[in-house]
Structure formats: structure tokens, C-alpha cells
Scaffold this motif. Structure first.
Motif, PDB file in Angstrom:
ATOM      1  N   LEU A  72       0.820  -1.207   0.000  1.00 33.97           N
ATOM      2  CA  LEU A  72       0.000   0.000   0.000  1.00 33.97           C
ATOM      3  C   LEU A  72       0.859   1.265   0.000  1.00 33.97           C
ATOM      4  O   LEU A  72       0.466   2.285  -0.568  1.00 33.97           O
ATOM      5  N   SER A  73       2.051   1.193   0.614  1.00 29.28           N
ATOM      6  CA  SER A  73       2.941   2.362   0.648  1.00 29.28           C
ATOM      7  C   SER A  73       3.543   2.666  -0.716  1.00 29.28           C
ATOM      8  O   SER A  73       3.972   3.797  -0.980  1.00 29.28           O
ATOM      9  N   SER A  77      -3.578   1.053  -4.655  1.00 31.78           N
ATOM     10  CA  SER A  77      -4.806   1.321  -3.902  1.00 31.78           C
ATOM     11  C   SER A  77      -5.295   0.048  -3.214  1.00 31.78           C
ATOM     12  O   SER A  77      -4.929  -1.072  -3.589  1.00 31.78           O
ATOM     13  N   TYR A  78      -6.158   0.265  -2.230  1.00 33.22           N
ATOM     14  CA  TYR A  78      -6.702  -0.892  -1.501  1.00 33.22           C
ATOM     15  C   TYR A  78      -7.570  -1.756  -2.418  1.00 33.22           C
ATOM     16  O   TYR A  78      -7.574  -2.984  -2.315  1.00 33.22           O
ATOM     17  N   PHE A  81      -5.365  -3.885  -4.364  1.00 30.39           N
ATOM     18  CA  PHE A  81      -4.870  -4.928  -3.469  1.00 30.39           C
ATOM     19  C   PHE A  81      -5.891  -6.069  -3.325  1.00 30.39           C
ATOM     20  O   PHE A  81      -5.540  -7.247  -3.190  1.00 30.39           O
ATOM     21  N   LYS A 340      -9.709   0.343   5.119  1.00 30.32           N
ATOM     22  CA  LYS A 340      -9.116   1.336   4.200  1.00 30.32           C
ATOM     23  C   LYS A 340      -8.610   2.545   4.966  1.00 30.32           C
ATOM     24  O   LYS A 340      -7.629   3.178   4.567  1.00 30.32           O
TER      25      LYS A 340
END
Length: 341
Positions: A72-73, A77-78, A81, A340
Motif C-alpha cells: 500500500l505504501s 490502492s486498496y 490490493f 481502508k
């Protein structure tokens, strides 16, 4: 998960039932076939739970290695993912659909027949008293008691109505018995009352051999009949039972809706599992698995409660399937929203 839990389930089941198998002299080859059918049947029932726990186990491992933070870093985006999880859930959902619609019904036949033959010997596998059936729009039959072993129905009655719903004749007999060697029905103490205008004609015989447009076992299907039919057979069977006015039609419809809901359940449980286990926790994987097992038990509880309501009362089978999935769908949405953040 399947390879871990199915053998354990087989061993526990054998430990509980081996005495009954020995007492009822169940042949070894039938026991082995039964265990195969047992694995398929139980595996299909628990497959959504296995999927749920598997996703928790896998995602918790990623989280404990700080891999999700790195993903995520890096700017992903979630939702991106989540994409592999949804693709995986799609494959599992398709597999569950074909298992539930075509493979499990075939296994369920042998599973239930063995159960009532050796493990539940002496128990009735169907309703045997006060049986009513509508053969078509004009013919209705009734028996006060049915013996499935001897293939005999007692106090048999058949009523035939014309297009104006006026009774034309009524047949009655002390019993009706299927004779396989002659492929016909034998009525004992037969009486036929025909009504023509204001006249009533009575015909009696000590015994009458005849044919009817139904099978003797159709008078009262076995309690697990819906579980043994595939997608197309089940639809036809339900329509036939609706036409006959079957009193337990809700239990058949419930089986149908549950099969269709399984793929949806796979997606809901996958999303809940990801949302719960994607965050690194101090307790590690154990906390996530404990929460997962708790959610699994709550899901099974709701599923059983609403299923029983549909079978034993006038509660809608469709709502009995939708409500648990709707509740857990909202839970999945809420947990994803929190995850999120």
C-alpha cells in the motif's frame, strides 16, 4: 484446509458411528463408499468456512511480514490490493456452484441411504401418515398410512373432479399395494362410487388390479429427496410438488436457494477475512483466527436459525437465505471501510 479438516472429520465420525456399523453388519466396501460420499457432502457444507479461514491465515501471514504495508505504501490502492482475492474467490465460487449443483447431489444419495440403512436403522426417512397428493387438476389421492418397506398404503382414497369442480367418482380401498412382478397396483376391498346427475352407482370388488399415473414412492418422498437432485431435476421436482400441494414445499425451495447463495457467500466471507486480517496486530495470527472462528460460528448460527424458520413455519425460504448474507454483506462493507482508513 480441506486436507487438514476432512480426515479429522472422518476419524471423529468413524469413532462415533463404528459401533453402529458393526452392529448392523455394514459391508467394508459400502463403508468406504460412504466415507467418500461423506467427504464430498461435508466438504461442500464447510467449504465457505474453509475459504474464510484460509484467507485469514494467508493474509495474516502477509500482514505479520509487513508486506501489506509495503504494497500500500508503494502507491497501490486498496481496491487494487483486493483484486487477486476477488479473482481467487471467483474461481472458488464457480467450483462451489458446480459442486453444489451436480456433484454433491449424486454423493448425497449414497450418503443418506447408508445413514438410514445402517446408522439410523429403524427411523423413518419420510412422512408415513396422513399423506395427501394432487396428481393433476382433477385427481386427488389420500392414504392414512404408508409402509415404504412393504410398499403398501392403507385406507386409500382417490377423488376425480370434472372441469366444473364437481366430483365424478370416488375410489376407496382398505389398502393399495405395488406389485413389481406385474407392474401394477392391487387394491383390496375396492369400492367405486360414481355420481351421474342425481344417480349414484356403486361398484365393489374384493380385489382389483389396475394402473395409476403415479409411483408408489411418490406418495411420500424421502425427507432428503431435494438434496439428491441436480440443478435441472430440482427445478422440475419443485414445480411438480407445488402442483401436488406438498406441505413441505418450503424445505425443497430452501435447498434450491441455498445452492444459489453459496457463490455469493464465498465473496462475502473473503472480503470479511481480508478486512479483518490485513492489519498487523499485536496478537498476531492467533487473534485473527480467533475472530474468524467466532464469525464462522455466528454465520452458521444465523443460517441454521433462518433455515429452521423456513422449514417449520411460513417464513419465506428466499428471505431465510437472503437475510444472513445481507447481514454479513453489511458487515463486510463496514469492515472494509474501516480497513481502508
Amino acid at each position: 484446509m480441506l486436507l487438514l479438516f476432512i480426515p479429522i472429520g472422518i476419524m471423529v465420525h468413524l469413532a462415533e458411528q463404528l459401533g453402529k456399523m458393526q452392529d448392523n453388519e455394514a459391508p467394508f466396501n459400502e463403508i468406504m463408499v460412504y466415507l467418500g460420499n461423506f467427504s464430498i457432502t461435508i466438504g461442500n457444507i464447510l467449504l465457505p468456512i474453509f475459504l474464510f479461514l484460509s484467507v485469514i491465515f494467508f493474509t495474516s501471514k502477509l500482514a505479520s511480514n509487513t508486506e501489506i504495508v509495503a504494497i500500500l505504501s508503494s502507491g497501490i490502492s486498496y481496491n487494487r490490493f483486493l483484486r487477486p482475492y476477488l479473482i481467487g474467490a471467483t474461481f472458488v465460487a464457480v467450483f462451489m456452484f458446480f459442486m453444489g449443483m451436480f456433484i454433491v447431489p449424486n454423493a448425497s444419495i449414497g450418503f443418506n441411504e447408508f445413514q438410514f440403512k445402517y446408522l439410523k436403522k429403524g427411523r423413518q426417512d419420510r412422512v408415513t401418515e396422513n399423506i395427501f397428493n394432487q396428481l393433476n387438476e382433477r385427481d386427488f389421492i389420500y392414504v392414512s398410512r404408508f409402509d415404504p418397506v412393504r410398499q403398501i398404503g392403507y385406507n386409500f382414497t382417490m377423488e376425480h373432479f370434472d372441469e366444473n369442480n364437481v366430483m365424478e367418482y370416488k375410489l376407496s380401498a382398505a389398502n393399495i399395494r405395488w406389485v413389481p412382478s406385474d407392474t401394477l397396483y392391487r387394491l383390496t376391498s375396492y369400492v367405486k362410487r360414481s355420481i351421474k346427475g342425481e344417480k349414484e352407482i356403486v361398484e365393489t370388488k374384493r380385489r382389483l388390479d389396475t394402473i395409476f399415473p403415479f409411483q408408489i414412492n411418490d406418495l411420500t418422498p424421502v425427507s432428503y429427496i431435494a438434496e439428491t437432485k441436480n440443478l435441472f431435476e430440482l427445478n422440475t421436482f419443485i414445480e411438480d410438488q407445488k402442483r401436488k400441494g406438498a406441505s413441505n414445499i418450503n424445505s425443497y425451495i430452501l435447498v434450491k436457494y441455498k445452492r444459489w447463495s453459496l457463490p455469493i457467500t464465498a465473496f462475502i466471507l473473503t472480503l470479511i477475512a481480508v478486512a479483518v486480517s490485513a492489519q498487523k496486530r499485536r496478537g498476531g495470527m492467533g487473534v485473527n483466527l480467533a475472530f474468524g472462528i467466532l464469525v464462522a460460528f455466528i454465520y452458521i448460527f444465523f443460517d441454521r436459525v433462518f433455515g429452521t424458520l423456513a422449514e417449520q413455519s411460513g417464513f419465506s425460504p428466499l428471505l431465510a437465505v437472503i437475510v444472513p448474507n445481507l447481514l454479513f454483506g453489511f458487515l463486510a462493507f463496514y469492515l472494509l471501510k474501516q480497513a481502508k482508513r
